[in-house]
Design a protein around this motif. Structure first.
Motif, PDB file in Angstrom:
ATOM      1  N   LEU A  35       0.884  -1.294   0.122  1.00 37.31           N
ATOM      2  CA  LEU A  35      -0.148  -0.087   0.002  1.00 37.31           C
ATOM      3  C   LEU A  35       0.788   1.146   0.044  1.00 37.31           C
ATOM      4  O   LEU A  35       2.133   1.403   0.849  1.00 37.31           O
ATOM      5  CB  LEU A  35      -0.923  -0.063   1.335  1.00 37.31           C
ATOM      6  N   LYS A  36       0.574   2.070  -0.977  1.00 34.98           N
ATOM      7  CA  LYS A  36       1.506   3.436  -0.976  1.00 34.98           C
ATOM      8  C   LYS A  36       0.279   4.615  -0.992  1.00 34.98           C
ATOM      9  O   LYS A  36      -0.963   4.550  -1.409  1.00 34.98           O
ATOM     10  CB  LYS A  36       2.098   3.575  -2.240  1.00 34.98           C
ATOM     11  N   GLY A  37       0.815   5.862  -0.838  1.00 34.81           N
ATOM     12  CA  GLY A  37       0.061   6.834  -0.981  1.00 34.81           C
ATOM     13  C   GLY A  37      -0.165   7.533  -2.360  1.00 34.81           C
ATOM     14  O   GLY A  37      -0.919   8.471  -2.543  1.00 34.81           O
ATOM     15  N   ARG A  38       0.886   7.089  -3.335  1.00 31.67           N
ATOM     16  CA  ARG A  38       0.664   7.839  -4.662  1.00 31.67           C
ATOM     17  C   ARG A  38       1.541   6.775  -5.493  1.00 31.67           C
ATOM     18  O   ARG A  38       1.970   5.363  -5.079  1.00 31.67           O
ATOM     19  CB  ARG A  38       1.498   8.946  -4.720  1.00 31.67           C
ATOM     20  N   PHE A  39       1.375   6.912  -6.689  1.00 27.56           N
ATOM     21  CA  PHE A  39       2.262   6.085  -7.719  1.00 27.56           C
ATOM     22  C   PHE A  39       3.724   5.885  -7.192  1.00 27.56           C
ATOM     23  O   PHE A  39       4.460   7.022  -6.976  1.00 27.56           O
ATOM     24  CB  PHE A  39       2.245   6.629  -9.171  1.00 27.56           C
ATOM     25  N   THR A  40       4.150   4.816  -7.049  1.00 27.92           N
ATOM     26  CA  THR A  40       5.551   4.597  -6.603  1.00 27.92           C
ATOM     27  C   THR A  40       6.231   3.380  -7.356  1.00 27.92           C
ATOM     28  O   THR A  40       5.845   2.446  -7.788  1.00 27.92           O
ATOM     29  CB  THR A  40       5.645   3.807  -5.209  1.00 27.92           C
ATOM     30  N   LEU A  41       7.526   3.869  -7.857  1.00 35.53           N
ATOM     31  CA  LEU A  41       8.516   3.053  -8.238  1.00 35.53           C
ATOM     32  C   LEU A  41       9.814   2.913  -7.255  1.00 35.53           C
ATOM     33  O   LEU A  41      10.309   4.055  -6.792  1.00 35.53           O
ATOM     34  CB  LEU A  41       8.913   3.283  -9.662  1.00 35.53           C
ATOM     35  N   LYS A  43      13.535   0.744  -6.231  1.00 34.02           N
ATOM     36  CA  LYS A  43      14.511  -0.487  -6.745  1.00 34.02           C
ATOM     37  C   LYS A  43      14.147  -1.727  -5.743  1.00 34.02           C
ATOM     38  O   LYS A  43      14.444  -2.949  -6.007  1.00 34.02           O
ATOM     39  CB  LYS A  43      15.884   0.049  -6.101  1.00 34.02           C
ATOM     40  N   LYS A  44      13.852  -1.498  -4.488  1.00 30.88           N
ATOM     41  CA  LYS A  44      13.537  -2.496  -3.494  1.00 30.88           C
ATOM     42  C   LYS A  44      12.391  -3.532  -3.804  1.00 30.88           C
ATOM     43  O   LYS A  44      12.405  -4.466  -3.430  1.00 30.88           O
ATOM     44  CB  LYS A  44      13.483  -1.934  -1.987  1.00 30.88           C
ATOM     45  N   TYR A  45      11.518  -2.967  -4.546  1.00 31.39           N
ATOM     46  CA  TYR A  45      10.450  -3.832  -5.058  1.00 31.39           C
ATOM     47  C   TYR A  45      10.682  -4.639  -6.523  1.00 31.39           C
ATOM     48  O   TYR A  45       9.937  -5.327  -6.696  1.00 31.39           O
ATOM     49  CB  TYR A  45       8.992  -3.009  -5.443  1.00 31.39           C
ATOM     50  N   ILE A  46      11.884  -4.352  -7.073  1.00 32.17           N
ATOM     51  CA  ILE A  46      12.264  -5.130  -8.318  1.00 32.17           C
ATOM     52  C   ILE A  46      12.181  -6.593  -8.037  1.00 32.17           C
ATOM     53  O   ILE A  46      13.042  -6.989  -7.264  1.00 32.17           O
ATOM     54  CB  ILE A  46      13.422  -4.371  -8.914  1.00 32.17           C
ATOM     55  N   ASP A  47      11.750  -7.252  -9.218  1.00 32.78           N
ATOM     56  CA  ASP A  47      11.817  -8.982  -8.994  1.00 32.78           C
ATOM     57  C   ASP A  47      11.276  -9.682  -7.681  1.00 32.78           C
ATOM     58  O   ASP A  47      11.503 -10.619  -7.485  1.00 32.78           O
ATOM     59  CB  ASP A  47      13.067  -9.098  -9.203  1.00 32.78           C
ATOM     60  N   LYS A  48      10.116  -8.924  -6.933  1.00 33.10           N
ATOM     61  CA  LYS A  48       9.620  -9.447  -5.909  1.00 33.10           C
ATOM     62  C   LYS A  48       8.116  -9.766  -6.340  1.00 33.10           C
ATOM     63  O   LYS A  48       7.364 -10.110  -5.419  1.00 33.10           O
ATOM     64  CB  LYS A  48       9.571  -8.519  -4.696  1.00 33.10           C
ATOM     65  N   ASN A  49       7.815  -9.466  -7.534  1.00 28.08           N
ATOM     66  CA  ASN A  49       6.222 -10.021  -7.795  1.00 28.08           C
ATOM     67  C   ASN A  49       5.167  -9.139  -6.911  1.00 28.08           C
ATOM     68  O   ASN A  49       4.397  -9.687  -6.375  1.00 28.08           O
ATOM     69  CB  ASN A  49       6.166 -11.599  -7.926  1.00 28.08           C
ATOM     70  N   ILE A  50       5.690  -7.949  -6.734  1.00 28.15           N
ATOM     71  CA  ILE A  50       4.949  -6.966  -5.832  1.00 28.15           C
ATOM     72  C   ILE A  50       3.729  -6.126  -6.600  1.00 28.15           C
ATOM     73  O   ILE A  50       4.122  -5.676  -7.663  1.00 28.15           O
ATOM     74  CB  ILE A  50       5.699  -5.981  -5.035  1.00 28.15           C
ATOM     75  N   TYR A  51       2.633  -6.140  -6.226  1.00 25.20           N
ATOM     76  CA  TYR A  51       1.698  -5.047  -6.642  1.00 25.20           C
ATOM     77  C   TYR A  51       1.795  -3.926  -5.857  1.00 25.20           C
ATOM     78  O   TYR A  51       1.707  -3.916  -4.577  1.00 25.20           O
ATOM     79  CB  TYR A  51       0.269  -5.652  -6.762  1.00 25.20           C
ATOM     80  N   ILE A  52       1.460  -2.700  -6.477  1.00 25.24           N
ATOM     81  CA  ILE A  52       1.190  -1.377  -5.660  1.00 25.24           C
ATOM     82  C   ILE A  52      -0.184  -1.072  -5.676  1.00 25.24           C
ATOM     83  O   ILE A  52      -0.734  -0.900  -6.896  1.00 25.24           O
ATOM     84  CB  ILE A  52       2.397  -0.164  -6.193  1.00 25.24           C
ATOM     85  N   ALA A  53      -0.475  -0.765  -4.777  1.00 25.89           N
ATOM     86  CA  ALA A  53      -1.847   0.052  -4.628  1.00 25.89           C
ATOM     87  C   ALA A  53      -1.964   1.384  -4.011  1.00 25.89           C
ATOM     88  O   ALA A  53      -1.294   1.656  -2.876  1.00 25.89           O
ATOM     89  CB  ALA A  53      -2.900  -1.043  -3.843  1.00 25.89           C
ATOM     90  N   ASN A  59     -10.461   6.897  -6.290  1.00 27.34           N
ATOM     91  CA  ASN A  59     -10.196   5.565  -7.201  1.00 27.34           C
ATOM     92  C   ASN A  59      -9.354   4.831  -6.848  1.00 27.34           C
ATOM     93  O   ASN A  59      -7.930   5.363  -6.257  1.00 27.34           O
ATOM     94  CB  ASN A  59     -10.191   5.965  -8.546  1.00 27.34           C
ATOM     95  N   VAL A  60      -9.250   3.338  -6.340  1.00 28.26           N
ATOM     96  CA  VAL A  60      -8.198   2.486  -6.065  1.00 28.26           C
ATOM     97  C   VAL A  60      -7.526   2.166  -7.081  1.00 28.26           C
ATOM     98  O   VAL A  60      -8.165   1.584  -8.122  1.00 28.26           O
ATOM     99  CB  VAL A  60      -8.710   1.636  -5.164  1.00 28.26           C
ATOM    100  N   LYS A  61      -6.321   2.500  -7.239  1.00 20.37           N
ATOM    101  CA  LYS A  61      -5.547   1.899  -8.491  1.00 20.37           C
ATOM    102  C   LYS A  61      -4.572   0.694  -8.036  1.00 20.37           C
ATOM    103  O   LYS A  61      -3.618   0.923  -6.956  1.00 20.37           O
ATOM    104  CB  LYS A  61      -4.656   3.165  -9.173  1.00 20.37           C
ATOM    105  N   ILE A  62      -4.137   0.192  -8.715  1.00 20.49           N
ATOM    106  CA  ILE A  62      -3.098  -1.116  -8.541  1.00 20.49           C
ATOM    107  C   ILE A  62      -2.524  -1.582  -9.827  1.00 20.49           C
ATOM    108  O   ILE A  62      -3.129  -1.770 -10.798  1.00 20.49           O
ATOM    109  CB  ILE A  62      -4.081  -2.374  -7.821  1.00 20.49           C
ATOM    110  N   TYR A  63      -1.324  -1.911  -9.720  1.00 21.89           N
ATOM    111  CA  TYR A  63      -0.410  -2.328 -10.688  1.00 21.89           C
ATOM    112  C   TYR A  63       0.863  -2.962 -10.319  1.00 21.89           C
ATOM    113  O   TYR A  63       1.231  -3.157  -9.239  1.00 21.89           O
ATOM    114  CB  TYR A  63       0.258  -0.965 -11.650  1.00 21.89           C
ATOM    115  N   LEU A  64       1.156  -3.701 -11.301  1.00 24.98           N
ATOM    116  CA  LEU A  64       2.320  -4.648 -11.059  1.00 24.98           C
ATOM    117  C   LEU A  64       3.666  -3.942 -11.303  1.00 24.98           C
ATOM    118  O   LEU A  64       3.720  -3.495 -12.121  1.00 24.98           O
ATOM    119  CB  LEU A  64       2.358  -6.036 -12.008  1.00 24.98           C
TER     120      LEU A  64
END
Length: 82
Positions: A35-41, A43-53, A59-64
């Motif tokens: 869970l995040k407060g805004r669109f986030t990219l 390095k620590k999430y790379i290659d962890k198969n994490i979705y960000i919401a 509107n709830v937004k979610i992306y791989l």
């Protein structure tokens, strides 16, 4: 996510970078969601198969995360993520 057939389970501690797990009723799909407060990219999430919401304009937004990283031009990846 319940409207799309997912049962969500909040985690007491960050597990593999996830704040909660969403499991589809088919039993085949499990999403690790951060869970995040805004669109986030990050390095620590790379290659962890994490979705960000996050929520934007009610509107709830979610992306791989890795899909978003892969769409970035290489020069921006290098400058932003090191």
């Amino acid at each position: 996510m319940a409207n799309y057939g997912f049962n969500s389970m909040r985690l007491n501690d960050d597990w593999q970078g996830a704040d909660f797990i969403a499991v589809h009723i088919d039993g085949d799909d499990m999403l690790k969601v951060q869970l995040k407060g805004r669109f986030t990219l990050a390095k620590k999430y790379i290659d962890k198969n994490i979705y960000i919401a996050f929520i934007e304009n009610d509107n709830v937004k979610i992306y791989l995360h890795d899909d978003a990283i892969n769409r970035m031009p290489d020069n921006i990846k290098t400058q932003s993520l090191g």
